[in-house]
Design an enzyme around this catalytic site. Sequence first.
Site, PDB file in Angstrom:
ATOM      1  N   TRP A 130       0.870  -1.177   0.000  1.00  0.00           N
ATOM      2  CA  TRP A 130       0.000   0.000   0.000  1.00  0.00           C
ATOM      3  C   TRP A 130       0.917   1.240   0.000  1.00  0.00           C
ATOM      4  O   TRP A 130       1.758   1.372   0.898  1.00  0.00           O
ATOM      5  CB  TRP A 130      -0.845  -0.037   1.267  1.00  0.00           C
ATOM      6  N   ASP A 211      -0.050  -5.376   9.516  1.00  0.00           N
ATOM      7  CA  ASP A 211      -1.059  -4.355   9.229  1.00  0.00           C
ATOM      8  C   ASP A 211      -2.323  -5.090   8.788  1.00  0.00           C
ATOM      9  O   ASP A 211      -2.306  -5.791   7.771  1.00  0.00           O
ATOM     10  CB  ASP A 211      -0.543  -3.446   8.097  1.00  0.00           C
ATOM     11  N   LYS A 246     -12.937  -0.361   7.546  1.00  0.00           N
ATOM     12  CA  LYS A 246     -13.643  -1.156   6.538  1.00  0.00           C
ATOM     13  C   LYS A 246     -14.624  -2.130   7.195  1.00  0.00           C
ATOM     14  O   LYS A 246     -15.764  -2.228   6.775  1.00  0.00           O
ATOM     15  CB  LYS A 246     -12.654  -1.950   5.684  1.00  0.00           C
TER      16      LYS A 246
HETATM   17  C1  LIG Z   1      -3.312  -1.822   3.845  1.00  0.00           C
HETATM   18  C2  LIG Z   1      -3.966  -0.731   4.631  1.00  0.00           C
HETATM   19  N1  LIG Z   1      -3.522  -0.469   5.857  1.00  0.00           N
HETATM   20  C3  LIG Z   1      -4.066   0.485   6.625  1.00  0.00           C
HETATM   21  C4  LIG Z   1      -5.104   1.250   6.167  1.00  0.00           C
HETATM   22  C5  LIG Z   1      -5.597   2.313   7.102  1.00  0.00           C
HETATM   23  O1  LIG Z   1      -6.883   2.627   7.111  1.00  0.00           O
HETATM   24  P1  LIG Z   1      -7.549   3.773   7.993  1.00  0.00           P
HETATM   25  O2  LIG Z   1      -6.467   4.703   8.465  1.00  0.00           O
HETATM   26  O3  LIG Z   1      -8.497   4.423   7.075  1.00  0.00           O
HETATM   27  O4  LIG Z   1      -8.206   3.073   9.123  1.00  0.00           O
HETATM   28  C6  LIG Z   1      -5.608   1.025   4.871  1.00  0.00           C
HETATM   29  C7  LIG Z   1      -6.703   1.839   4.311  1.00  0.00           C
HETATM   30  O5  LIG Z   1      -6.991   1.873   3.163  1.00  0.00           O
HETATM   31  C8  LIG Z   1      -5.022   0.002   4.096  1.00  0.00           C
HETATM   32  O6  LIG Z   1      -5.449  -0.289   2.862  1.00  0.00           O
END
Ligand SMILES: Cc1ncc(COP(=O)(O)O)c(C=O)c1O
Length: 395
Positions: A130, A211, A246
């Site tokens: 990511w 993660d 999510k």
């Molecule tokens: C791989 C991954 N890690 C962490 C996150 C963190 O998400 P958030 O900060 O929106 O809770 C995301 C969000 O798209 C993600 O795709």
Amino acid sequence: MLDKLERLPPDPILGLAAAAREDSHPNKVDLTVGVYKDEHGLCPVFEAVTKAQELLAQEEVTKAYMPPAGSEDFNAGMQRLLLGAGHPALAGGRVSSVQAPGGCGALRIGAELVYAANQGAKVWVSDPTWPVHIPLLGSVGLEFANYRYYDPATHGVNFDAMVEDLQQAAAGDVVLLHGCCHNPCGADLTLEQWGVIADMVEAQGFLPYVDIAYQGLGDGLDQDAAGLRLLAERVPEMIVAASCSKNMGLYRERTGATIFIAKTPESAEALVSQALVAARRVYSMPPSHGALIAGRILVDQELDALWRSELVAMCGRINDLRKAIRDKLEAATQRDFAFIENEKGMFSFLGLSAEQAIRLREEHSVYMLNSSRINIAGVNAKNIDHFASAVAAVL
Ligand SMILES: Cc1ncc(COP(=O)(O)O)c(C=O)c1O
């Protein structure tokens, strides 16, 4: 002074989503941002969330700061959700956690502690990963190395190459792993492969950092956490950054947790004290709304059961869509898209070139990243035919 700062281009993913919003094509298809959408193209509010929110609104008596580590119900609930209620690390008192602003905040807190423990730590990230991982962890001062992960030829994990690269990860290094539903490729490790990573941690002494932002969107809540649970049984220490964006639909409420599995109960407590100081430097106190909702759901049997059933339906829809997309693309192109059905979660690389992805936008109003990563949940009964024929047209 400030006028020296130049205007920066928009974030590549958010910029594409904005372009899709402005597109007036009646059949436009937006497969850009990783937000779940239902069959009407909306990101719905979970009924369990609405109910928890109503209860909290009736009971609320203050807007004073949250405790620095966040809501106790939330922290305990997240530990059980991620590790499973009877996990040996929990029973041994070696687990601690802090509430954080979303998965991003959770990742950042974990990175701050890694840096505090070893300023020279190298973070091994999957190729690809990511893209936000790099600025989010890198701005703490950590360095990166890549390990090979996704093989575009097989649309799967090149595990031999991953292991070969990670053989260079040493004690004091960190290996960042996607807990499930890999973003961007959708290709996950098998449980057996998680076991091999645990063997490598034992032999080499690096720190696993998991993660997990999509628990429950692949095969189910327990199945999606099986790899990290196995790792947490076998390794002395690890960090987990979890997001409720999510799987509870709490995107804008910024709800996440950094969970530490420590060598000893004393170390678990010490890590929380470090996390609180790190948070104080950055954002001070965690936001309350999302974590109170999530905490309420996780302690209330009825709300928990409702949330779980809604999540099962969401996961089922994603997996049905994977099959439908495969079938439609195969019928439209006469090519093999079986990999889409075998991958997990919201993302998949279609395997198109950047030129083809750009043509899809410009000629067919079908928006995906230039890497051809699509958000599976952006497809629905109304747009799937246009999507499949547009892909066939550029192939
Ligand atoms: C791989 C991954 N890690 C962490 C996150 C963190 O998400 P958030 O900060 O929106 O809770 C995301 C969000 O798209 C993600 O795709």
